[in-house]
Design an enzyme around this catalytic site. Structure first.
Site, PDB file in Angstrom:
ATOM      1  N   ASP A  11       0.862  -1.187   0.000  1.00  0.00           N
ATOM      2  CA  ASP A  11       0.000   0.000   0.000  1.00  0.00           C
ATOM      3  C   ASP A  11       0.895   1.232   0.000  1.00  0.00           C
ATOM      4  O   ASP A  11       1.639   1.463   0.963  1.00  0.00           O
ATOM      5  CB  ASP A  11      -0.906  -0.024   1.231  1.00  0.00           C
ATOM      6  CG  ASP A  11      -1.998   1.036   1.178  1.00  0.00           C
ATOM      7  OD1 ASP A  11      -2.129   1.698   0.132  1.00  0.00           O
ATOM      8  OD2 ASP A  11      -2.704   1.200   2.183  1.00  0.00           O
ATOM      9  N   ASP A 106      -2.779   2.514  -6.100  1.00  0.00           N
ATOM     10  CA  ASP A 106      -1.779   2.585  -5.036  1.00  0.00           C
ATOM     11  C   ASP A 106      -1.685   1.344  -4.163  1.00  0.00           C
ATOM     12  O   ASP A 106      -1.000   1.364  -3.135  1.00  0.00           O
ATOM     13  CB  ASP A 106      -2.036   3.809  -4.155  1.00  0.00           C
ATOM     14  CG  ASP A 106      -3.424   3.823  -3.537  1.00  0.00           C
ATOM     15  OD1 ASP A 106      -4.233   2.952  -3.886  1.00  0.00           O
ATOM     16  OD2 ASP A 106      -3.688   4.709  -2.705  1.00  0.00           O
ATOM     17  N   GLU A 107      -2.343   0.256  -4.527  1.00  0.00           N
ATOM     18  CA  GLU A 107      -2.214  -0.946  -3.712  1.00  0.00           C
ATOM     19  C   GLU A 107      -2.430  -2.201  -4.545  1.00  0.00           C
ATOM     20  O   GLU A 107      -3.120  -2.190  -5.559  1.00  0.00           O
ATOM     21  CB  GLU A 107      -3.179  -0.922  -2.528  1.00  0.00           C
ATOM     22  CG  GLU A 107      -4.635  -0.821  -2.904  1.00  0.00           C
ATOM     23  CD  GLU A 107      -5.552  -0.868  -1.691  1.00  0.00           C
ATOM     24  OE1 GLU A 107      -5.253  -1.609  -0.732  1.00  0.00           O
ATOM     25  OE2 GLU A 107      -6.588  -0.170  -1.714  1.00  0.00           O
TER      26      GLU A 107
END
Length: 356
Positions: A11, A106-107
């Site tokens: 993350d 983003d993850e």
């Protein structure tokens, strides 16, 4: 329960804001808020850790963020650039494994049970990925390492920013007992309130309840929570995962007759759906309204738009039209939901962050 898999959840830390602070030295060390003009309608997409100290967080109205953080720097952001950086991060992941399940820009989940580097320790892989991202891109990431996706995701949030948390199979139940139930997958505002009324605040509280009692009180969520708190969850990382729809629904604490309350719910849902679609780099063409009456009769109505959209206002207007056509106050509503389907990727030049 298979505990042999080695799964990492990566993350990125305050991703959009961190990219801006990396690229613009004048933003570094200052409360930066991605969300546009605080004098106009909009919500916070993300913010730097400096802004979080003031209580600012994602999905907060920008007006409220400005009151909490009057010295905050508000910008619209550059989604196309974030997509580009995300692809650079994805390329780093691919040096270690091809079994990658992206969740958003983003993850992502990575299965490194068998990895390209030949590392036997998933912890070593996670640390190496963190260091490579920082060295090559100047960004920090947090990592959770465990044997299933549910625990890995919770663990990645445990030591932010730039942290790494490892949960071995024999440590899983003790780890989950200390976690607030609001961190558990699928626990939204309504479920959290129900759990609070039942005296369930942590995993340890949850574990005291039998499977039957949880199902009686929370239905399918009860079954999921019973499994999750015991470390039983999906551990298959799916590199071909592709969302077919994005939606949001809620079950009211009390049955609702007031159209205004229903419309307010749809507006909230539309904003959530917009945020999720932008993160997924997608837009949709069909809006679906779901209504469940007090007698548990459920109806769904859909409207296909003339063009693809990820705009909250357009999504809301379509859903509100369906509501007006479908609901005449004839019976109280127990549940309302809004979903956007018929999705396709957004071309980079058309990506929008307006109002976020």
């Amino acid at each position: 329960m298979d505990t042999s898999r080695k799964i990492i959840h990566i993350d990125m830390d305050a991703f959009y804001a961190s990219v801006e602070q990396r690229d613009h030295p004048e933003f570094r060390g200052k409360p930066l808020i991605i969300g546009g003009d605080p004098n106009k309608r909009g919500v916070v997409s993300t913010c730097s850790y400096e802004a979080r100290k003031y209580g600012v967080h994602s999905a907060m109205p920008t007006r409220q963020a400005a009151k909490l953080c009057p010295n905050g720097i508000f910008i619209h952001g550059n989604m196309a650039h974030y997509v580009e950086v995300s692809s650079q991060i994805r390329e780093i992941f691919s040096r270690y494994t091809d079994v990658i399940e992206p969740l958003s820009l983003d993850e992502a989940y990575l299965d490194v049970t068998e990895n390209k580097k030949g590392m036997k320790s998933a912890t070593m892989v996670a640390r190496d990925i963190q260091q490579t991202i920082y060295r090559e891109l100047g960004l920090t990431a947090s990592a959770g390492v465990s044997f299933n996706k549910f625990i890995a995701k919770i663990a990645s949030d445990f030591k932010k920013p730039a942290g790494i948390t490892v949960v071995a199979p024999e440590e899983a139940e003790a780890f989950l007992e200390q976690i607030p139930v609001t961190k558990f997958y699928g626990v939204g505002k309504v479920t959290a309130e129900k759990l609070h009324r039942l005296g369930i605040e942590t995993g340890a509280d949850l574990k005291k309840w039998s499977e039957w009692d949880l199902i009686r009180e929370l239905h399918k969520h009860g079954y999921q929570l019973y499994r999750h708190v015991r470390g039983r969850s999906n551990n298959i990382v799916n590199p071909h995962r592709d969302r077919k729809s994005v939606g949001k629904e809620t079950t009211f604490e009390f049955n609702v007759l007031d159209n205004r309350i229903l419309e307010q719910s749809l507006m909230k849902f539309a904003k959530k759906v917009e945020e999720r679609l932008i993160k997924l780099q997608k837009h949709g063409k069909t809006v679906v309204l779901k209504l469940r009456y007090s007698d548990f009769t459920t109806i769904t109505k859909r409207l296909t738009l003339n063009e693809y959209t990820n705009d909250a206002n357009q999504i809301y207007q379509a859903a509100a039209l369906l509501l007006r056509e479908s609901y005449k106050g004839q019976d109280s509503i127990r549940l309302i939901g809004l979903t956007v389907t018929n999705l396709k990727p957004v071309y980079f030049e058309n990506l929008r962050l307006e109002g976020l």
